[in-house]
Design a protein around this motif. Structure first.
Motif, PDB file in Angstrom:
ATOM      1  N   TYR A  35       1.036  -0.948  -0.016  1.00 45.64           N
ATOM      2  CA  TYR A  35      -0.059  -0.158   0.099  1.00 45.64           C
ATOM      3  C   TYR A  35       0.965   1.138   0.010  1.00 45.64           C
ATOM      4  CZ  TYR A  35      -4.078  -2.598   1.484  1.00 45.64           C
ATOM      5  OH  TYR A  35      -5.286  -3.658   1.485  1.00 45.64           O
ATOM      6  N   GLN A  37       0.630   5.214   1.239  1.00 44.98           N
ATOM      7  CA  GLN A  37      -0.007   6.107   2.080  1.00 44.98           C
ATOM      8  C   GLN A  37       0.535   7.521   1.869  1.00 44.98           C
ATOM      9  OE1 GLN A  37       0.127   6.192   6.607  1.00 44.98           O
ATOM     10  NE2 GLN A  37      -1.960   6.305   6.416  1.00 44.98           N
ATOM     11  N   LYS A  41      -2.464  11.047   4.412  1.00 47.09           N
ATOM     12  CA  LYS A  41      -3.051   9.758   5.016  1.00 47.09           C
ATOM     13  C   LYS A  41      -3.874   8.972   4.145  1.00 47.09           C
ATOM     14  CE  LYS A  41      -0.956  10.282   9.223  1.00 47.09           C
ATOM     15  NZ  LYS A  41      -0.136   9.324   9.913  1.00 47.09           N
ATOM     16  N   PHE A  42      -4.094   9.328   2.835  1.00 42.09           N
ATOM     17  CA  PHE A  42      -4.893   8.494   2.219  1.00 42.09           C
ATOM     18  C   PHE A  42      -4.050   7.340   1.851  1.00 42.09           C
ATOM     19  CE2 PHE A  42      -8.356   7.460  -0.371  1.00 42.09           C
ATOM     20  CZ  PHE A  42      -7.839   6.973  -1.773  1.00 42.09           C
ATOM     21  N   LEU A  43      -4.702   6.149   1.862  1.00 43.73           N
ATOM     22  CA  LEU A  43      -3.984   4.511   1.802  1.00 43.73           C
ATOM     23  C   LEU A  43      -4.634   3.909   0.604  1.00 43.73           C
ATOM     24  CD1 LEU A  43      -2.051   2.920   3.393  1.00 43.73           C
ATOM     25  CD2 LEU A  43      -4.214   1.706   4.521  1.00 43.73           C
ATOM     26  N   ILE A  56      -3.496  -8.459  -7.832  1.00 52.56           N
ATOM     27  CA  ILE A  56      -3.861  -6.970  -7.936  1.00 52.56           C
ATOM     28  C   ILE A  56      -2.864  -6.175  -8.354  1.00 52.56           C
ATOM     29  CG2 ILE A  56      -4.679  -4.940  -6.926  1.00 52.56           C
ATOM     30  CD1 ILE A  56      -6.288  -6.768  -5.139  1.00 52.56           C
ATOM     31  N   GLU A  58      -2.818  -2.252  -9.338  1.00 53.81           N
ATOM     32  CA  GLU A  58      -3.481  -1.210  -9.691  1.00 53.81           C
ATOM     33  C   GLU A  58      -2.611  -0.310 -10.393  1.00 53.81           C
ATOM     34  OE1 GLU A  58      -6.710  -0.042  -7.890  1.00 53.81           O
ATOM     35  OE2 GLU A  58      -6.506  -2.296  -8.375  1.00 53.81           O
ATOM     36  N   PHE A  90       3.326   0.783   2.973  1.00 51.35           N
ATOM     37  CA  PHE A  90       2.902  -0.160   4.142  1.00 51.35           C
ATOM     38  C   PHE A  90       2.824  -1.578   3.174  1.00 51.35           C
ATOM     39  CE2 PHE A  90       2.537   1.847   7.987  1.00 51.35           C
ATOM     40  CZ  PHE A  90       1.789   2.894   7.645  1.00 51.35           C
ATOM     41  N   GLN A 103      -6.058  -8.057   7.211  1.00 52.83           N
ATOM     42  CA  GLN A 103      -4.879  -7.850   7.246  1.00 52.83           C
ATOM     43  C   GLN A 103      -3.942  -7.352   8.243  1.00 52.83           C
ATOM     44  OE1 GLN A 103      -4.750  -5.318   3.354  1.00 52.83           O
ATOM     45  NE2 GLN A 103      -6.295  -6.368   2.551  1.00 52.83           N
ATOM     46  N   PHE A 105      -0.634  -5.400   8.958  1.00 56.17           N
ATOM     47  CA  PHE A 105       0.446  -4.528   8.373  1.00 56.17           C
ATOM     48  C   PHE A 105       1.923  -4.524   8.966  1.00 56.17           C
ATOM     49  CE2 PHE A 105      -2.168  -1.927   5.565  1.00 56.17           C
ATOM     50  CZ  PHE A 105      -3.301  -2.550   5.646  1.00 56.17           C
ATOM     51  N   GLY A 106       2.671  -4.080   8.333  1.00 54.09           N
ATOM     52  CA  GLY A 106       3.916  -3.743   8.551  1.00 54.09           C
ATOM     53  C   GLY A 106       4.069  -2.507   9.175  1.00 54.09           C
ATOM     54  N   PRO A 107       5.240  -1.861   9.714  1.00 50.67           N
ATOM     55  CA  PRO A 107       5.271  -0.475  10.270  1.00 50.67           C
ATOM     56  C   PRO A 107       5.663   0.420   9.517  1.00 50.67           C
ATOM     57  CG  PRO A 107       7.502  -1.815  10.746  1.00 50.67           C
ATOM     58  CD  PRO A 107       6.450  -2.620  10.056  1.00 50.67           C
ATOM     59  N   ARG A 110       9.114   4.938   5.491  1.00 53.18           N
ATOM     60  CA  ARG A 110       8.907   6.452   5.089  1.00 53.18           C
ATOM     61  C   ARG A 110       9.858   6.771   4.097  1.00 53.18           C
ATOM     62  NH1 ARG A 110       7.194   4.556   9.145  1.00 53.18           N
ATOM     63  NH2 ARG A 110       5.244   5.773  10.369  1.00 53.18           N
TER      64      ARG A 110
ATOM     65  N   TYR B  36      -9.957   0.060  10.949  1.00 50.82           N
ATOM     66  CA  TYR B  36      -8.468  -0.203  11.219  1.00 50.82           C
ATOM     67  C   TYR B  36      -7.949   1.082  12.266  1.00 50.82           C
ATOM     68  CZ  TYR B  36      -7.623  -4.368   8.152  1.00 50.82           C
ATOM     69  OH  TYR B  36      -7.543  -5.568   7.708  1.00 50.82           O
ATOM     70  N   GLN B  42       3.161   3.651  13.536  1.00 49.53           N
ATOM     71  CA  GLN B  42       3.016   2.196  13.406  1.00 49.53           C
ATOM     72  C   GLN B  42       1.994   1.810  12.436  1.00 49.53           C
ATOM     73  OE1 GLN B  42       1.489   0.023  16.916  1.00 49.53           O
ATOM     74  NE2 GLN B  42       2.583   1.285  18.348  1.00 49.53           N
ATOM     75  N   GLY B  43       2.104   0.855  11.793  1.00 50.54           N
ATOM     76  CA  GLY B  43       1.096   0.259  10.948  1.00 50.54           C
ATOM     77  C   GLY B  43      -0.217   0.214  11.341  1.00 50.54           C
ATOM     78  N   LEU B  44      -1.322  -0.268  10.344  1.00 55.02           N
ATOM     79  CA  LEU B  44      -2.488  -0.331  10.703  1.00 55.02           C
ATOM     80  C   LEU B  44      -2.876  -1.716  11.518  1.00 55.02           C
ATOM     81  CD1 LEU B  44      -2.458   1.706   8.463  1.00 55.02           C
ATOM     82  CD2 LEU B  44      -4.984   1.040   7.726  1.00 55.02           C
TER      83      LEU B  44
END
Lengths: 114, 111
Positions: A35, A37, A41-43, A56, A58, A90, A103, A105-107, A110, B36, B42-44
């Motif tokens: 993903y 972001q 903050k739009f994911l 997938i 995109e 992410f 799902q 998610f990883g951290p 950036r 979420y 951190q991640g979600l």
């Protein structure tokens, strides 16, 4: 132990460079995702893989190329980085393919392109 | 086309006060709905989800959300917030093979 890990955590680079972000999950999941972001903050999903197979894809520039050497890893390679690529990326995984799946998610990584 | 709207980008709330984070979706087919949470740096993490059955779903840390089909909403509520609830909250809807996330609501807990 971290379930979904990403490296590096921070990445600062110049425009035009090529960089890779690595993702590993130790949950035994079949499906992995990338993903993006943005600064607002739009994911948004970029790619998903199930058992190393691309599911997938995109509308992402072909400068972005995911690679899944095995079920536990999904790496993201970015060629010719542009300013607009700056974002938090992410990685995520789920037990199976299916939109009802939770799902994990990883951290995040950036990325800042200068 | 499916979309998710989170009407509030930020919600300030005093500690121990109740909170509601709003989420509306648009879809012409059946959907699965998720909340979420993203704590700072951190991640979600999944907070709760609605797949079928009871329209009221709860999380282990006191949050709940109610699926309202007629109003196409999935608002998130907590009767009493704690400082540790400070985070970004994302509503998401999944239809077909994808999850679509809302733009997030930042919950500020005021002491």
């Amino acid at each position: 132990d971290t379930a979904v890990s990403q490296t590096p955590k921070y990445l600062v680079t110049q425009m035009g460079n090529d960089k890779s972000i690595k993702c590993e999950q130790n949950l035994g999941h079949d499906t992995m995702y990338w993903y993006k972001q943005d600064s607002k903050k739009f994911l948004k999903i970029m790619f998903s893989y199930n058992n190393k197979e691309l599911i997938i894809n995109e509308t992402v520039p072909n400068r972005f190329s995911p690679k899944s050497p095995d079920k536990a890893h999904l790496n993201l390679h970015i060629n010719s980085l542009e300013l607009g690529d700056s974002a938090v990326y992410f990685c995520a995984s789920s037990q199976e393919m299916g939109v009802q799946e939770t799902q994990y998610f990883g951290p995040g990584t950036r990325l800042l392109v200068l | 086309a499916q979309s998710v709207t989170q009407l509030d980008s930020q919600v300030p709330v005093f500690e121990e006060a109740p909170v509601e984070l709003r989420c509306n979706y648009s879809s012409s087919v059946s959907v699965y709905l998720f909340w979420y949470v993203q704590y700072p740096n951190q991640g979600l993490q999944l907070l709760l989800k609605y797949l079928s059955g009871s329209t009221l779903v709860e999380s282990i840390n006191g949050f709940e959300a109610e699926f309202n089909k007629s109003q196409t909403s999935f608002h998130l509520r907590k009767p009493s917030v704690h400082i540790s609830d400070t985070a970004e909250y994302f509503c998401a809807v999944s239809v077909g093979d994808k999850i679509i996330f809302g733009k997030g609501t930042r919950l500020h807990i005021l002491p």
